[in-house]
Motif scaffolding. Structure first.
Motif, mmCIF file in Angstrom:
data_model
loop_
_atom_site.group_PDB
_atom_site.id
_atom_site.type_symbol
_atom_site.label_atom_id
_atom_site.label_comp_id
_atom_site.label_asym_id
_atom_site.label_seq_id
_atom_site.Cartn_x
_atom_site.Cartn_y
_atom_site.Cartn_z
ATOM 1 N N PRO A 154 0.813 -1.222 0.000
ATOM 2 C CA PRO A 154 0.000 0.000 0.000
ATOM 3 C C PRO A 154 0.847 1.274 0.000
ATOM 4 O O PRO A 154 0.423 2.285 -0.558
ATOM 5 N N LEU A 155 2.034 1.233 0.598
ATOM 6 C CA LEU A 155 2.927 2.394 0.511
ATOM 7 C C LEU A 155 3.389 2.619 -0.924
ATOM 8 O O LEU A 155 3.575 3.764 -1.355
ATOM 9 N N ALA A 156 3.564 1.527 -1.665
ATOM 10 C CA ALA A 156 3.941 1.663 -3.073
ATOM 11 C C ALA A 156 2.849 2.385 -3.860
ATOM 12 O O ALA A 156 3.144 3.182 -4.764
ATOM 13 N N TRP A 157 1.596 2.135 -3.534
ATOM 14 C CA TRP A 157 0.501 2.861 -4.176
ATOM 15 C C TRP A 157 0.649 4.365 -3.933
ATOM 16 O O TRP A 157 0.497 5.173 -4.854
ATOM 17 N N THR A 158 0.972 4.737 -2.693
ATOM 18 C CA THR A 158 1.107 6.161 -2.372
ATOM 19 C C THR A 158 2.251 6.786 -3.150
ATOM 20 O O THR A 158 2.103 7.853 -3.748
ATOM 21 N N GLY A 159 3.418 6.140 -3.140
ATOM 22 C CA GLY A 159 4.557 6.693 -3.852
ATOM 23 C C GLY A 159 4.370 6.743 -5.343
ATOM 24 O O GLY A 159 4.886 7.649 -6.016
ATOM 25 N N GLY A 160 3.636 5.782 -5.900
ATOM 26 C CA GLY A 160 3.434 5.756 -7.345
ATOM 27 C C GLY A 160 2.342 6.695 -7.822
ATOM 28 O O GLY A 160 2.472 7.325 -8.881
ATOM 29 N N ILE A 161 1.267 6.809 -7.051
ATOM 30 C CA ILE A 161 0.137 7.638 -7.476
ATOM 31 C C ILE A 161 0.442 9.123 -7.355
ATOM 32 O O ILE A 161 -0.007 9.932 -8.178
ATOM 33 N N TYR A 162 1.217 9.520 -6.345
ATOM 34 C CA TYR A 162 1.410 10.953 -6.082
ATOM 35 C C TYR A 162 1.923 11.731 -7.296
ATOM 36 O O TYR A 162 1.299 12.736 -7.691
ATOM 37 N N ALA A 193 -13.119 15.500 -13.796
ATOM 38 C CA ALA A 193 -13.321 14.245 -14.518
ATOM 39 C C ALA A 193 -12.124 13.882 -15.403
ATOM 40 O O ALA A 193 -11.652 12.735 -15.358
ATOM 41 N N PRO A 194 -11.609 14.819 -16.206
ATOM 42 C CA PRO A 194 -10.412 14.468 -16.983
ATOM 43 C C PRO A 194 -9.222 14.123 -16.106
ATOM 44 O O PRO A 194 -8.419 13.249 -16.454
ATOM 45 N N ARG A 195 -9.077 14.795 -14.961
ATOM 46 C CA ARG A 195 -7.949 14.497 -14.077
ATOM 47 C C ARG A 195 -8.066 13.085 -13.512
ATOM 48 O O ARG A 195 -7.070 12.369 -13.405
ATOM 49 N N ILE A 196 -9.266 12.683 -13.151
ATOM 50 C CA ILE A 196 -9.470 11.321 -12.649
ATOM 51 C C ILE A 196 -9.130 10.304 -13.737
ATOM 52 O O ILE A 196 -8.438 9.309 -13.478
ATOM 53 N N ALA A 210 -8.459 8.386 -7.242
ATOM 54 C CA ALA A 210 -8.478 9.751 -7.772
ATOM 55 C C ALA A 210 -9.767 10.472 -7.418
ATOM 56 O O ALA A 210 -9.761 11.682 -7.153
ATOM 57 N N GLY A 211 -10.887 9.753 -7.411
ATOM 58 C CA GLY A 211 -12.144 10.373 -7.004
ATOM 59 C C GLY A 211 -12.095 10.840 -5.563
ATOM 60 O O GLY A 211 -12.547 11.951 -5.234
ATOM 61 N N ALA A 212 -11.531 9.999 -4.685
ATOM 62 C CA ALA A 212 -11.404 10.396 -3.281
ATOM 63 C C ALA A 212 -10.442 11.563 -3.120
ATOM 64 O O ALA A 212 -10.678 12.484 -2.332
ATOM 65 N N LEU A 213 -9.354 11.563 -3.899
ATOM 66 C CA LEU A 213 -8.385 12.660 -3.812
ATOM 67 C C LEU A 213 -8.973 13.968 -4.340
ATOM 68 O O LEU A 213 -8.577 15.051 -3.887
ATOM 69 N N THR A 214 -9.883 13.888 -5.278
ATOM 70 C CA THR A 214 -10.534 15.088 -5.779
ATOM 71 C C THR A 214 -11.250 15.820 -4.650
ATOM 72 O O THR A 214 -11.207 17.057 -4.553
ATOM 73 N N VAL A 215 -11.879 15.062 -3.779
ATOM 74 C CA VAL A 215 -12.543 15.658 -2.617
ATOM 75 C C VAL A 215 -11.506 16.149 -1.611
ATOM 76 O O VAL A 215 -11.597 17.264 -1.089
ATOM 77 N N TRP A 216 -10.495 15.316 -1.333
ATOM 78 C CA TRP A 216 -9.510 15.656 -0.319
ATOM 79 C C TRP A 216 -8.671 16.871 -0.715
ATOM 80 O O TRP A 216 -8.199 17.607 0.158
ATOM 81 N N ASP A 217 -8.475 17.111 -1.997
ATOM 82 C CA ASP A 217 -7.658 18.239 -2.443
ATOM 83 C C ASP A 217 -8.204 19.574 -1.957
ATOM 84 O O ASP A 217 -7.475 20.563 -1.922
#
Length: 271
Positions: free
Chosen positions: A106-114, A128-131, A186-193
């Motif tokens: 799961p840490l790899a997900w964080t480092g890769g997605i950021y 929507a395009p960003r997601i 990405a949908g969750a991060l859209t809210v968190w941003d």
């Protein structure tokens, strides 16, 4: 004036580059140690950059969202085969595990997605395009990641004969699963941003993205003997990388390149 703490993300990025260069120079248990170090350096670079530029609360939330969703997806995946296809991890090679998933995953997900999330935000002006771009970029990153880890025996699929030409050991369903999970993240991060002001200081994640894209393509083609993943990953991650380079050459990377930034004009990449 720049905060004196801001060299920290750049230092983490240099460490990440160093341990990734060490990867093809090792094998056996030493390579396992380097693999874990790569994940920790990647996640550390992402979270320290997020904390320095957008605040500790934002960084903590980012890590919880991405690693949390990643862990749930991996736990469900190993237990049921959904959404990546039936697969399992090697036992004991990547450290302690939870629900049969090594905790570094799961840490790899964080480092890769950021870095993909940041670059998608530079290229896309609306949610929507960003997601969609983040989901596509995650698949591009996985076209490097999974072939490399399968070749090293870190994990494998029950169905090892229905993948892309040259990558038959990884079923095509895996990439669909990555697209779906990355879209959920990405949908969750859209809210968190919305939890923190945007930042112009995107140089470190941009360089992290470029290193992942171009460095991985070179490593797979020349040092790891994985020409197919070099080609697939290079093309897929290039869907974001090429527009990023074109945009940067033409206009520079300015504050109006960051979602929520104003239009005061271009500024240089900053840590």
């Amino acid at each position: 004036m720049d905060s004196p703490r801001e060299p920290a993300p750049a230092g983490c990025l240099l460490l990440l580059v160093a341990v990734q260069i060490a990867y093809p120079l090792t094998d056996g248990s030493a390579r396992d140690v380097v693999t874990v170090a790569v994940v920790l350096a990647s996640a550390g670079t992402a979270l320290i950059h997020a904390a320095v530029t957008r605040g500790l609360r934002y960084a903590a939330g980012f890590g919880v969202i991405v690693s949390g969703i990643g862990l749930v997806a991996e736990a469900v995946g190993t237990a049921t085969g959904f959404p990546f296809g039936a697969y399992e991890y090697a036992v004991g090679r990547l450290g302690p595990a939870l629900f049969d998933v090594p905790l570094v995953v799961p840490l790899a997900w964080t480092g890769g997605i950021y870095p993909i999330w940041v670059v998608a935000g530079i290229l896309c002006r609306t949610a929507a395009p960003r997601i969609a771009a983040t989901s596509a970029g995650a698949v591009g990153w996985d076209l490097f990641l999974d072939p490399q880890m399968v070749a090293d025996g870190q994990w494998w699929w029950a169905d090892s004969d229905s993948g892309l030409p040259g990558l038959a050991a990884i079923p095509w369903t895996n990439y669909l699963g990555w697209f779906l999970v990355a879209g959920l993240i990405a949908g969750a991060l859209t809210v968190w941003d919305r939890a923190a002001p945007p930042t112009r200081r995107v140089g470190v994640p941009v360089l992290m993205f470029l290193w992942t894209w171009l460095g991985s393509a070179l490593a797979h083609a020349v040092f790891l003997g994985l020409p197919y993943s070099a080609a697939y990953g290079g093309v897929a991650l290039g869907l974001l990388g090429v527009p990023l380079l074109v945009r940067t050459v033409r206009t520079g990377l300015g504050r109006n390149d960051v979602p929520g930034g104003d239009a005061a004009g271009p500024v240089a990449w900053r840590r």
